[in-house]
Design a protein around this motif. Sequence first.
Motif, mmCIF file in Angstrom:
data_model
loop_
_atom_site.group_PDB
_atom_site.id
_atom_site.type_symbol
_atom_site.label_atom_id
_atom_site.label_comp_id
_atom_site.label_asym_id
_atom_site.label_seq_id
_atom_site.Cartn_x
_atom_site.Cartn_y
_atom_site.Cartn_z
ATOM 1 N N LEU A 46 0.826 -1.208 0.000
ATOM 2 C CA LEU A 46 0.000 0.000 0.000
ATOM 3 C C LEU A 46 0.860 1.257 0.000
ATOM 4 O O LEU A 46 0.509 2.259 -0.640
ATOM 5 C CB LEU A 46 -0.939 -0.024 1.212
ATOM 6 C CG LEU A 46 -2.061 -1.063 1.132
ATOM 7 C CD1 LEU A 46 -2.762 -1.211 2.466
ATOM 8 C CD2 LEU A 46 -3.064 -0.692 0.043
ATOM 9 N N MET A 47 1.979 1.229 0.714
ATOM 10 C CA MET A 47 2.882 2.388 0.699
ATOM 11 C C MET A 47 3.369 2.669 -0.714
ATOM 12 O O MET A 47 3.439 3.825 -1.155
ATOM 13 C CB MET A 47 4.081 2.133 1.620
ATOM 14 C CG MET A 47 3.801 2.316 3.092
ATOM 15 S SD MET A 47 5.252 1.911 4.094
ATOM 16 C CE MET A 47 6.448 3.084 3.451
ATOM 17 N N ARG B 105 12.575 11.843 -14.352
ATOM 18 C CA ARG B 105 11.928 12.891 -13.572
ATOM 19 C C ARG B 105 11.727 12.495 -12.127
ATOM 20 O O ARG B 105 11.942 13.269 -11.217
ATOM 21 C CB ARG B 105 10.586 13.242 -14.221
ATOM 22 C CG ARG B 105 9.806 14.312 -13.474
ATOM 23 C CD ARG B 105 8.479 14.571 -14.156
ATOM 24 N NE ARG B 105 7.672 15.500 -13.393
ATOM 25 C CZ ARG B 105 6.399 15.763 -13.646
ATOM 26 N NH1 ARG B 105 5.800 15.164 -14.668
ATOM 27 N NH2 ARG B 105 5.713 16.611 -12.903
ATOM 28 N N PHE B 106 11.307 11.248 -11.916
ATOM 29 C CA PHE B 106 10.931 10.849 -10.567
ATOM 30 C C PHE B 106 11.915 9.884 -9.917
ATOM 31 O O PHE B 106 11.827 9.641 -8.728
ATOM 32 C CB PHE B 106 9.537 10.196 -10.592
ATOM 33 C CG PHE B 106 8.448 11.159 -10.955
ATOM 34 C CD1 PHE B 106 8.019 12.111 -10.049
ATOM 35 C CD2 PHE B 106 7.864 11.126 -12.204
ATOM 36 C CE1 PHE B 106 7.012 12.992 -10.379
ATOM 37 C CE2 PHE B 106 6.856 12.008 -12.549
ATOM 38 C CZ PHE B 106 6.429 12.953 -11.634
ATOM 39 N N GLY B 107 12.808 9.278 -10.684
ATOM 40 C CA GLY B 107 13.768 8.353 -10.087
ATOM 41 C C GLY B 107 13.137 7.016 -9.745
ATOM 42 O O GLY B 107 11.997 6.734 -10.071
ATOM 43 N N GLY C 172 -4.419 11.425 -11.222
ATOM 44 C CA GLY C 172 -3.143 11.888 -11.748
ATOM 45 C C GLY C 172 -3.028 11.796 -13.252
ATOM 46 O O GLY C 172 -4.016 11.770 -13.984
ATOM 47 N N MET C 173 -1.766 11.690 -13.715
ATOM 48 C CA MET C 173 -1.460 11.795 -15.138
ATOM 49 C C MET C 173 -1.927 10.592 -15.943
ATOM 50 O O MET C 173 -2.142 10.702 -17.143
ATOM 51 C CB MET C 173 0.055 11.974 -15.310
ATOM 52 C CG MET C 173 0.883 10.858 -14.712
ATOM 53 S SD MET C 173 2.643 11.275 -14.577
ATOM 54 C CE MET C 173 3.045 11.612 -16.268
ATOM 55 N N GLY D 212 2.283 5.961 -2.472
ATOM 56 C CA GLY D 212 3.417 6.829 -2.807
ATOM 57 C C GLY D 212 3.445 7.171 -4.281
ATOM 58 O O GLY D 212 3.687 8.333 -4.663
ATOM 59 N N ASN D 213 3.189 6.180 -5.139
ATOM 60 C CA ASN D 213 3.134 6.455 -6.576
ATOM 61 C C ASN D 213 1.977 7.390 -6.912
ATOM 62 O O ASN D 213 2.098 8.272 -7.770
ATOM 63 C CB ASN D 213 2.987 5.149 -7.355
ATOM 64 C CG ASN D 213 4.283 4.372 -7.441
ATOM 65 O OD1 ASN D 213 5.359 4.918 -7.191
ATOM 66 N ND2 ASN D 213 4.189 3.105 -7.791
ATOM 67 N N ALA D 214 0.839 7.166 -6.238
ATOM 68 C CA ALA D 214 -0.323 8.024 -6.500
ATOM 69 C C ALA D 214 -0.013 9.474 -6.147
ATOM 70 O O ALA D 214 -0.346 10.400 -6.902
ATOM 71 C CB ALA D 214 -1.529 7.512 -5.716
#
Length: 1015
Positions: A394-395, A459-461, A434-435, A399-401
């Motif tokens: 879930l993290m 961009r996000f690593g 989101g995107m 976190g991605n969201a």
Amino acid sequence: MNPTREHSKKAKILIVDDLSDNLEMLTAILATDYALLTVTRGRDALHAAALHHPDLILLDVLMPDMDGFECCEALKAAPETRDIPIIFMTAMDNAVDEQRGLDIGAIDYIIKPFSRAIVASRVRNHLDRLRLHRRNQWLLNAVGDGLYGVDREGCFTFVNPSVTRLLGWEEEAILGQSHRLFFHGSPQEQVSCGCIACSVHYTTTDSVPHHQEQALFHRRDQSTLMVELTVSPIRENTQIQGAVVLFRDITERLRMANDLQSAREKAEAANRAKSEFLANMSHEIRTPMNAIVGLSELAMGGSLSDKTRDYLSKIASSSRLLLRIINDILDFSKIEAGKMLLESAPFHLGDLLDNLGNMFRESAAAKGIELNISITQSVVPVLLGDDTRLQQILMNLIGNAVKFTEQGEIDVRATLLTQSADQVVVAFSVRDTGMGMHAEQIARLFEQFTQADGSISRRFGGTGLGLSICKRLVTLMGGNMDVESAPGKGSAFHFTATFGCQKKARPIQIKLPKHLRSIKVLVVDDNETARLLMRNALNSFGILPTLVTSGDQALAVLRAAIDKETPFDLIFMDQRMRSMNGVETIERLHQFAHPPPKVIMLTAFSKTEIENQMDTIHVDKILCKPIGRVALFNAILEVFGEESAKMVEEEQSTVADERVAVRERIGGARVLLAEDNAINQQVAQEILEGVGLVVETAGDGAEAIQRLGQAPFDLILMDIQMPVMDGVEAVRRIRLEPIWATLPIIAMTAHVMTGDRERYLELGMNDHVPKPIDKRALYGALLQWIRPRPGLGEESAPQMAGEEETLPPGMSSPPGIDLAEVLDRLNGNHRLLYRLLQAFSMDFSRGEEAVTALLGGPEKSKRREAGRLLHTMRGMAANLSAQRLAAAAGALERAILEEQADLSAMLTEFARALQEVLQGIITLSPYLETKAAEDQPAPTSPAEPSVVLPLLAEWAEWIEASSLKSLQQIPVLIPMLREMGVEESMLVLLNDALTRMDFAEALTTLTTIQNRFKT
């Protein structure tokens, strides 16, 4: 002409007769169908046969210079003509001559004068048989595999040329001989190789084909050949006449299989080495990284310049990112190496989700995103599973969201999918605005080391491992994961997971005080998801709120309620809303509402600015989204001046409650305990008898089956690893008997690896209780699987042992042993604990030396023996609540099974843990000895031999059966024997033998004592 006898080339027949009339007649009969050669003398016949090699010879018997018999013998003697079939022709109808002709090699006799039909038929029949024979011979010669026939006695009847090629034996040398002597040497070798002799024998005996994947043949040069063979019976009518053996050289196949296996092992070893390297390096890097993160955070707590604080903040942030990457690599390496195991422990799903809300609240607020997390009431509050791995999944998704969402909301939900008696399936979803992603990105999303595309990675690593790991973890949890997404429309990740559930677990019930259940509540929030979640939570408290979507609507509803003299008592006001925010709405409310309702401000952002304005904006309480049900409940109570409450659950039953339940419902039930370890057996027996159950013991699976045949039982507790016959085999045999098909069987084992429980259920067991024995788990299993019946229950149950005793004031557990826990396990039986600890000390005081000695040699058998010793010690240590020793012995045992090379560190830890326990036993002994003495039964008056002898006979039966009941009689019968004058030396021998569980010596000593009384 018969079409079946048409040939591309006519058969050649040589006719030998000195009379021209006979030659003309035979030519007239045969010339149409065959190519004929004619000669008038025997010597010419020899030359013509050698030159033309006819298919058949018609040979006259009486001729000048060389008669037919002499000519036949000469033809059969010559290698180039001996296979040509010969039919004699003669005017002498003489049985002696006919017999002589057949003996020297002729196949038939034709009597003159000739009958056209007989001559034509006999020639045709013999040539047909010749063609069939040649066709069969061609087939035999064409077969690349070895092919030979044997009669019922195993003697060769034919062989094909491949036999000669493969094994070196010529046909003439072996026809008529036993195939065993040629291909297998002596009968002793037949037994040792155990191959073809048996298969051929079985086929010629039972008339059934047999196949062997591998068999060993001997060549003529004494070398060996590995073959695959098939033996088929030869029947005539219904009688077996022999067998045909077809064998194939598999030397190259075996070589290729060995090469393939070797290559596979090398590849697997390389993969394991890679995964282990990643795991080791990850651990090595984590140690200094943890120091960097920790020290950076400590340094930021001091007095620093803005620039220095900025530097340290970036160091800490980058270090945490690097740690996350390392953790991903570590998890991936564990999964690749097959070492990712899930825990199974109780956890509160609501607490887990609340923690996630606290974890991501600030990062979501910083981006202006509203985070909502909810759980349906139908999900049981306490689940059994790996909450750490569930939180990891879930993290990652949340976190991605947060990472890929610039505005809008994130909705996290947990919903009950299915539920059975001991298992629940929960569906989780994480939706964002989101995107989003297109189809190509989704197709590669769960692949390792990939992200949506290269630009996102820059961009996000990240490692591109997170979602791959999550999907694999979900699979380990018995679920599946998928995603819905479209560019610009956000993403929704869904996954399911299977958990165990506690037998007594009930949905959480939160009850408001009666006078608060009728309050009027208004919820003001422009986010639809947040409104619905708030409504559901309030509904569960018994409140039916009014929902509005803006400040304007709220003010209108509030005015209307005041006009109707039904004002609202409580408002939940969102802080940020379009057109009019929460603070402004409250200010306008205070212009016309007197007195105003209570106000709880809801915010998805930092509450600091609201707290700074608490005195001026008329807010009674602030709650940060996502809001947990308990926090919401307590907030309502607080704003109305009530004492803050915690969630009210149906109270879980305690161990004591379940002990009473066992006694009252199934007391007196008969339980068969199959356990080979004497101390573990005694611990389990004491626990079971302590709740009023009748217990019979067995030291292995075979003895358990024997006990089942002697008396009925209500349930079996079956250890898995036992000598003679293990628990798995015992259960298999038990389930084969219809009378025991439904008898409950509960597995007991110290091995609780992933999938073990499912494997035991598939084998026919009903449940699983891990070691060391958890009494609550054991009592729960007993209550679930023992069916109450007449005669069971409180009235028939034996009296239970007393309540568990706690440690006396000032007395604490020594290092290595949890005294309170082990006394709880033994129902406060100090005498039993004292005997168990003394037995452990006696058995394993030199355990370190024994294990080290067994591991010192190269023999694998010694290492296995060391593993068995450690397994025994681990189980006993666990039951004695010596957890450090149990863990150390278990780790060393696993390392031995995995054939790890370097055991030095684990040996050191094992030695330290063992010495700690042995020292703890020395520390505890005086206290336990005193308590044991206090528990001794009161001395009895001397008993008569007529009273004691039956007791001794029963005691002898228990000792002979190696039953631990014999140990329980020591404090009763030894004082009785002492009072009757038995020498102290004999009593010491008996007590010592029983304490060491040397039942053979104890029986010998007791028999001596019995004989004295009998005389």
